[in-house]
Design a protein around this motif. Structure first.
Motif, mmCIF file in Angstrom:
data_model
loop_
_atom_site.group_PDB
_atom_site.id
_atom_site.type_symbol
_atom_site.label_atom_id
_atom_site.label_comp_id
_atom_site.label_asym_id
_atom_site.label_seq_id
_atom_site.Cartn_x
_atom_site.Cartn_y
_atom_site.Cartn_z
ATOM 1 N N ILE A 40 0.995 -1.126 0.068
ATOM 2 C CA ILE A 40 -0.036 -0.081 0.137
ATOM 3 C C ILE A 40 1.106 1.210 0.054
ATOM 4 C CG2 ILE A 40 -1.842 1.107 1.057
ATOM 5 C CD1 ILE A 40 -2.683 -1.351 2.482
ATOM 6 N N SER A 41 0.691 1.871 -1.042
ATOM 7 C CA SER A 41 1.451 3.281 -1.299
ATOM 8 C C SER A 41 0.476 4.471 -0.414
ATOM 9 C CB SER A 41 1.662 3.678 -2.791
ATOM 10 O OG SER A 41 1.924 4.958 -2.921
ATOM 11 N N VAL A 42 1.274 5.173 0.307
ATOM 12 C CA VAL A 42 0.655 6.078 0.916
ATOM 13 C C VAL A 42 0.762 7.424 0.429
ATOM 14 C CG1 VAL A 42 0.479 7.312 3.210
ATOM 15 C CG2 VAL A 42 1.197 4.867 3.319
ATOM 16 N N LEU A 43 -0.203 7.952 -0.370
ATOM 17 C CA LEU A 43 -0.063 9.003 -1.077
ATOM 18 C C LEU A 43 -0.152 10.497 -0.474
ATOM 19 C CD1 LEU A 43 -2.595 7.780 -3.914
ATOM 20 C CD2 LEU A 43 -0.118 7.982 -4.035
ATOM 21 N N LYS A 44 0.527 11.365 -0.850
ATOM 22 C CA LYS A 44 0.871 11.638 -1.853
ATOM 23 C C LYS A 44 2.461 11.326 -2.117
ATOM 24 C CE LYS A 44 -2.447 15.219 -3.048
ATOM 25 N NZ LYS A 44 -2.553 16.684 -3.233
ATOM 26 N N ILE A 69 -3.548 4.459 -0.633
ATOM 27 C CA ILE A 69 -4.282 5.072 0.410
ATOM 28 C C ILE A 69 -3.833 6.693 0.414
ATOM 29 C CG2 ILE A 69 -2.943 4.492 2.421
ATOM 30 C CD1 ILE A 69 -5.742 3.981 3.832
ATOM 31 N N MET A 70 -4.725 7.582 0.544
ATOM 32 C CA MET A 70 -4.272 8.952 0.857
ATOM 33 C C MET A 70 -4.774 9.305 2.253
ATOM 34 S SD MET A 70 -5.149 12.180 -1.262
ATOM 35 C CE MET A 70 -4.770 11.599 -2.809
ATOM 36 N N ILE A 71 -4.065 9.803 3.177
ATOM 37 C CA ILE A 71 -4.189 10.201 4.388
ATOM 38 C C ILE A 71 -3.921 11.526 4.747
ATOM 39 C CG2 ILE A 71 -3.603 9.634 6.816
ATOM 40 C CD1 ILE A 71 -2.938 6.796 5.992
ATOM 41 N N VAL A 85 -8.448 9.295 6.778
ATOM 42 C CA VAL A 85 -8.508 8.651 5.255
ATOM 43 C C VAL A 85 -9.006 9.755 4.408
ATOM 44 C CG1 VAL A 85 -8.642 6.664 3.729
ATOM 45 C CG2 VAL A 85 -8.346 6.461 6.259
ATOM 46 N N LEU A 86 -8.513 10.328 3.383
ATOM 47 C CA LEU A 86 -8.958 10.932 2.341
ATOM 48 C C LEU A 86 -9.389 10.113 1.134
ATOM 49 C CD1 LEU A 86 -6.443 13.858 2.524
ATOM 50 C CD2 LEU A 86 -8.668 13.733 3.590
ATOM 51 N N ARG A 87 -8.583 8.811 0.919
ATOM 52 C CA ARG A 87 -9.013 8.129 -0.109
ATOM 53 C C ARG A 87 -8.424 6.531 0.184
ATOM 54 N NH1 ARG A 87 -7.814 3.706 -3.530
ATOM 55 N NH2 ARG A 87 -8.707 4.103 -5.691
ATOM 56 N N ASP A 88 -9.374 5.684 0.368
ATOM 57 C CA ASP A 88 -9.146 4.360 1.094
ATOM 58 C C ASP A 88 -8.733 3.711 0.072
ATOM 59 O OD1 ASP A 88 -9.134 2.464 3.006
ATOM 60 O OD2 ASP A 88 -10.858 2.966 4.128
ATOM 61 N N ILE A 89 -8.188 2.420 0.504
ATOM 62 C CA ILE A 89 -7.941 1.149 -0.389
ATOM 63 C C ILE A 89 -9.139 0.362 -0.692
ATOM 64 C CG2 ILE A 89 -5.747 0.902 0.022
ATOM 65 C CD1 ILE A 89 -6.723 -1.484 2.020
ATOM 66 N N ASP A 90 -9.298 -0.425 -1.813
ATOM 67 C CA ASP A 90 -10.507 -1.098 -2.182
ATOM 68 C C ASP A 90 -10.317 -2.381 -1.701
ATOM 69 O OD1 ASP A 90 -11.250 1.127 -3.695
ATOM 70 O OD2 ASP A 90 -9.802 0.243 -5.320
#
Ligand code: IMP
Ligand code: MG
Length: 180
Positions: A40-44, A69-71, A85-90
């Protein structure tokens, strides 16, 4: 010293130094007995490091799944102490081995939040790879499993990391040395 956007940038870690280190990290990662690995790459900020590291991992014989994931940001995390979490994994992480990839481990709040979240969701094992470790800034009980380089206590840019969205494209990690 490279001049980018009229600013002198001091190179801390060159592109070739980073590339060599990525190969070593990938070999270290390959020595772990991961099962059904989800990266899981933690963006950005990690996008370039993650892109290079997963390709080095391929060369080291690892075939992971990859998610993002974007945190909430540095600034938000620092001032309010609240992280979200601004954008979660699926993907469903239950029972899985996870490798979180981030650019910098500083206070550790971001990665502690991400690790705890994955463990709460039932991940079997959560490990952490970071390009840079600013250990003098640590405020949380968290250590990386794989570290590219120890980083001095300065604000760095490049190799995915930005100052006001700029400098992400630099192939090296550097420090902005002046405002002229
Ligand atoms: P932590 O929650 O304090 O560990 O925050 C780490 C995050 O802050 C990293 O993932 C980066 O996105 C960001 N960060 C910390 N230091 C720097 C820096 O020097 N340059 C750019 N981003 C940074
Ligand atoms: Mg980050």
């Amino acid at each position: 010293m490279p001049v980018i956007r009229n600013k002198n940038i001091e190179v801390l870690f060159s592109a070739s130094t980073i590339a060599r280190r990525n190969l070593e990290l990938a070999k270290d990662i390959a020595e772990r007995d991961y099962k059904d690995l989800l990266v899981i790459s933690v963006l950005k900020g990690s996008f370039i490091f993650a892109a290079d590291l997963i390709r080095a991992m391929h060369d080291a014989g690892i075939s992971p799944e990859v998610e993002f994931i974007m945190i909430s940001s540095y600034g938000a995390g620092k001032t309010s102490g609240e992280i979200k979490v601004l954008r979660d994994i699926d993907s469903d992480v239950r029972g899985r081995d996870i490798l979180l990839i981030d650019d910098i481990l500083e206070s550790g709040k971001t990665l502690k939040f991400a690790r705890d979240l994955m463990l709460e969701r039932g991940a079997r094992d959560v490990s952490i790879a970071v390009l840079l470790d600013k250990r003098m800034r640590r405020k949380s009980d968290i250590e990386p499993d794989f570290t590219g380089f120890d980083c001095p206590d300065v604000f760095v840019v490049g190799y995915g990391m930005d100052a006001g969205y700029a400098f992400r494209e630099l192939p090296f990690v550097g420090v902005v040395r002046d405002e002229e």
